[in-house]
Write a protein that holds these residues in place. Sequence first.
Motif, PDB file in Angstrom:
ATOM      1  N   ALA A 244      20.175 -38.476  -1.210  1.00 42.72           N
ATOM      2  CA  ALA A 244      19.001 -39.329  -1.028  1.00 42.72           C
ATOM      3  C   ALA A 244      19.288 -40.683  -1.668  1.00 42.72           C
ATOM      4  O   ALA A 244      19.348 -40.809  -2.893  1.00 42.72           O
ATOM      5  CB  ALA A 244      17.776 -38.686  -1.669  1.00 42.72           C
ATOM      6  N   SER A 245      19.467 -41.700  -0.838  1.00 45.04           N
ATOM      7  CA  SER A 245      19.858 -43.016  -1.340  1.00 45.04           C
ATOM      8  C   SER A 245      18.682 -43.974  -1.348  1.00 45.04           C
ATOM      9  O   SER A 245      17.762 -43.879  -0.522  1.00 45.04           O
ATOM     10  CB  SER A 245      20.983 -43.592  -0.475  1.00 45.04           C
ATOM     11  OG  SER A 245      20.542 -43.778   0.855  1.00 45.04           O
ATOM     12  N   GLY A 246      18.728 -44.930  -2.286  1.00 42.41           N
ATOM     13  CA  GLY A 246      17.695 -45.960  -2.349  1.00 42.41           C
ATOM     14  C   GLY A 246      16.308 -45.369  -2.432  1.00 42.41           C
ATOM     15  O   GLY A 246      16.067 -44.424  -3.190  1.00 42.41           O
ATOM     16  N   ALA A 250      13.089 -41.105  -3.901  1.00 41.03           N
ATOM     17  CA  ALA A 250      11.748 -40.821  -4.421  1.00 41.03           C
ATOM     18  C   ALA A 250      11.149 -39.566  -3.801  1.00 41.03           C
ATOM     19  O   ALA A 250      10.044 -39.163  -4.164  1.00 41.03           O
ATOM     20  CB  ALA A 250      10.828 -42.025  -4.183  1.00 41.03           C
ATOM     21  N   ARG A 251      11.863 -38.958  -2.856  1.00 42.39           N
ATOM     22  CA  ARG A 251      11.415 -37.705  -2.239  1.00 42.39           C
ATOM     23  C   ARG A 251      12.294 -36.583  -2.795  1.00 42.39           C
ATOM     24  O   ARG A 251      13.469 -36.482  -2.461  1.00 42.39           O
ATOM     25  CB  ARG A 251      11.557 -37.773  -0.723  1.00 42.39           C
ATOM     26  CG  ARG A 251      10.796 -38.941  -0.111  1.00 42.39           C
ATOM     27  CD  ARG A 251      11.194 -39.146   1.340  1.00 42.39           C
ATOM     28  NE  ARG A 251      10.542 -40.309   1.916  1.00 42.39           N
ATOM     29  CZ  ARG A 251      10.856 -40.821   3.104  1.00 42.39           C
ATOM     30  NH1 ARG A 251      11.836 -40.285   3.820  1.00 42.39           N
ATOM     31  NH2 ARG A 251      10.203 -41.874   3.561  1.00 42.39           N
ATOM     32  N   PRO A 252      11.733 -35.698  -3.628  1.00 46.31           N
ATOM     33  CA  PRO A 252      12.561 -34.694  -4.306  1.00 46.31           C
ATOM     34  C   PRO A 252      13.389 -33.823  -3.367  1.00 46.31           C
ATOM     35  O   PRO A 252      14.522 -33.465  -3.701  1.00 46.31           O
ATOM     36  CB  PRO A 252      11.535 -33.867  -5.085  1.00 46.31           C
ATOM     37  CG  PRO A 252      10.412 -34.817  -5.347  1.00 46.31           C
ATOM     38  CD  PRO A 252      10.340 -35.685  -4.125  1.00 46.31           C
ATOM     39  N   TYR A 386      10.131 -40.133  -9.920  1.00 41.83           N
ATOM     40  CA  TYR A 386      10.196 -40.573  -8.520  1.00 41.83           C
ATOM     41  C   TYR A 386       9.219 -41.724  -8.304  1.00 41.83           C
ATOM     42  O   TYR A 386       7.999 -41.540  -8.440  1.00 41.83           O
ATOM     43  CB  TYR A 386       9.856 -39.392  -7.598  1.00 41.83           C
ATOM     44  CG  TYR A 386      10.707 -38.176  -7.909  1.00 41.83           C
ATOM     45  CD1 TYR A 386      11.976 -38.031  -7.354  1.00 41.83           C
ATOM     46  CD2 TYR A 386      10.250 -37.195  -8.794  1.00 41.83           C
ATOM     47  CE1 TYR A 386      12.767 -36.930  -7.657  1.00 41.83           C
ATOM     48  CE2 TYR A 386      11.034 -36.095  -9.110  1.00 41.83           C
ATOM     49  CZ  TYR A 386      12.290 -35.973  -8.539  1.00 41.83           C
ATOM     50  OH  TYR A 386      13.080 -34.883  -8.849  1.00 41.83           O
ATOM     51  N   LEU A 387       9.757 -42.899  -8.018  1.00 39.02           N
ATOM     52  CA  LEU A 387       8.938 -44.102  -7.818  1.00 39.02           C
ATOM     53  C   LEU A 387       8.920 -44.422  -6.330  1.00 39.02           C
ATOM     54  O   LEU A 387       9.918 -44.881  -5.763  1.00 39.02           O
ATOM     55  CB  LEU A 387       9.506 -45.262  -8.634  1.00 39.02           C
ATOM     56  CG  LEU A 387       9.639 -45.003 -10.148  1.00 39.02           C
ATOM     57  CD1 LEU A 387      10.194 -46.243 -10.839  1.00 39.02           C
ATOM     58  CD2 LEU A 387       8.299 -44.586 -10.752  1.00 39.02           C
ATOM     59  N   GLU A 388       7.809 -44.154  -5.703  1.00 35.78           N
ATOM     60  CA  GLU A 388       7.678 -44.292  -4.252  1.00 35.78           C
ATOM     61  C   GLU A 388       8.061 -45.701  -3.790  1.00 35.78           C
ATOM     62  O   GLU A 388       7.622 -46.707  -4.358  1.00 35.78           O
ATOM     63  CB  GLU A 388       6.238 -43.988  -3.829  1.00 35.78           C
ATOM     64  CG  GLU A 388       5.994 -44.027  -2.323  1.00 35.78           C
ATOM     65  CD  GLU A 388       6.798 -42.964  -1.584  1.00 35.78           C
ATOM     66  OE1 GLU A 388       7.191 -43.240  -0.429  1.00 35.78           O
ATOM     67  OE2 GLU A 388       7.026 -41.880  -2.143  1.00 35.78           O
ATOM     68  N   PHE A 391      13.005 -45.808  -5.875  1.00 40.44           N
ATOM     69  CA  PHE A 391      14.144 -44.914  -6.098  1.00 40.44           C
ATOM     70  C   PHE A 391      13.647 -43.665  -6.823  1.00 40.44           C
ATOM     71  O   PHE A 391      12.487 -43.588  -7.263  1.00 40.44           O
ATOM     72  CB  PHE A 391      15.243 -45.590  -6.928  1.00 40.44           C
ATOM     73  CG  PHE A 391      14.781 -46.061  -8.284  1.00 40.44           C
ATOM     74  CD1 PHE A 391      14.696 -45.200  -9.364  1.00 40.44           C
ATOM     75  CD2 PHE A 391      14.423 -47.402  -8.478  1.00 40.44           C
ATOM     76  CE1 PHE A 391      14.255 -45.631 -10.602  1.00 40.44           C
ATOM     77  CE2 PHE A 391      13.982 -47.846  -9.721  1.00 40.44           C
ATOM     78  CZ  PHE A 391      13.897 -46.959 -10.789  1.00 40.44           C
ATOM     79  N   GLY A 392      14.518 -42.699  -6.984  1.00 34.88           N
ATOM     80  CA  GLY A 392      14.237 -41.516  -7.780  1.00 34.88           C
ATOM     81  C   GLY A 392      15.427 -41.199  -8.660  1.00 34.88           C
ATOM     82  O   GLY A 392      16.559 -41.606  -8.379  1.00 34.88           O
TER      83      GLY A 392
END
Length: 423
Positions: A244-246, A250-252, A386-388, A391-392
Amino acid sequence: MHSPFENRIRACKRRLERTDAALLVCFPSPNLTYLTGFEESPSERHLLLFVPQTGDPVFVAPAMYEQQLAGLPLGDPPLELRLWDDDDDPVDLIDTVLEEIVDRNGFEEKLGRGEFEDSQDERGRGEFEGSRDEREAASAGDSAPSILVDDRLWATFTHDLRECVPNATFGLASTVLEDLRIRKDEIELEALRRAGTIADRVSLEVRSRGEDLVGTTEAELASEIERLLATSGGGEPSFTTIVASGPNGARPHHHSGDRAIEPGDPIVLDFGAFVAADLEAGTGRYPGDQTRTMVVGEPSPEYERVHETVLSAQKAAIDAVEPGVAAGAIDRAARSVIEDAGYGDAFVHRTGHGVGLEVHEPPYIVDGNDRELEPGMVFSVEPGIYLEGEFGVRIEDLVVVTEGGAERLNDSPRGWETGGRRR
């Protein structure tokens, strides 16, 4: 010398006696693999293991499985096999086996077999008539269910069992098996350590590529990680590999897609592979499960703060692990660090989950779980922020509870640096 599976069945029978349950029934599932070393996918065919409180276990199975089941390391004499052909009615055989178990062990009262036969209504249902409250009151005196069935037993097989013993009470096999499976023996721990080493190797290889990752899509990198897991000695992936990039970080549980990695992107990498345990003729596959969050290039100052917070939260949680501590306290140790940093609302899942024959199993490391940790328990510690739209960050290791604390099963770098830089 007894095989691990003989010892597990003996332990299962002792627990059946303690709970006063007459019988445990398993079908193709991790429970069946744990008890026998036999691994198979569920199907419409009746393949059931009957483990009575006393007496020998019985395997009811399609005849096509005879050679596979006859070779299981389950003692001398070998496991009793009762086979049926495709033109047979397997329920007739199950009915016979249950009758034999009753006769052998005197379980008439515990299984309720033959009682209330005159009360069956015109639909042939075996439960006595009356309201739900009346039925519950009739069984309220039972200290434990009489038959414990696999937690994942298909409804059709449960229905067939009820037809054969219409007045029995039913419960879940986890009543006795969870406490056995939750503490790993040395054979299991050795497999989990190997799975952790394989994940470490792959993590190091991906990290070393640094800026060469720019332009690679998430799906391409996920495929490459799975190839590396295989060439490093792993079997099939433990789960669908997450890249999961960029902002996708933010999506686990992001599904890797066509987004290409860009300079400065944080990349959440969550992966692992199964390895086979050394269980002689039986089987048992144990998974790796590791998460690292890396950056190609230079991250933003906020990313560095978030990453440091998650790393500190993970350390606080692992430092809190020791026998006698409640599982929920480990979650609180991680969560308090993240809350104190001002990101409490961005930690949206539990801190961890048990790992064994299944990637997710007890103990669950979540606030409110009062289950006390014991040596031999294995679970993940994986706090995240996780910051919508931004990034996460998630950092995950597997740990085993020891007499004095915790042993990490992963040892690859946990920092964000890639390429030649290490942390």
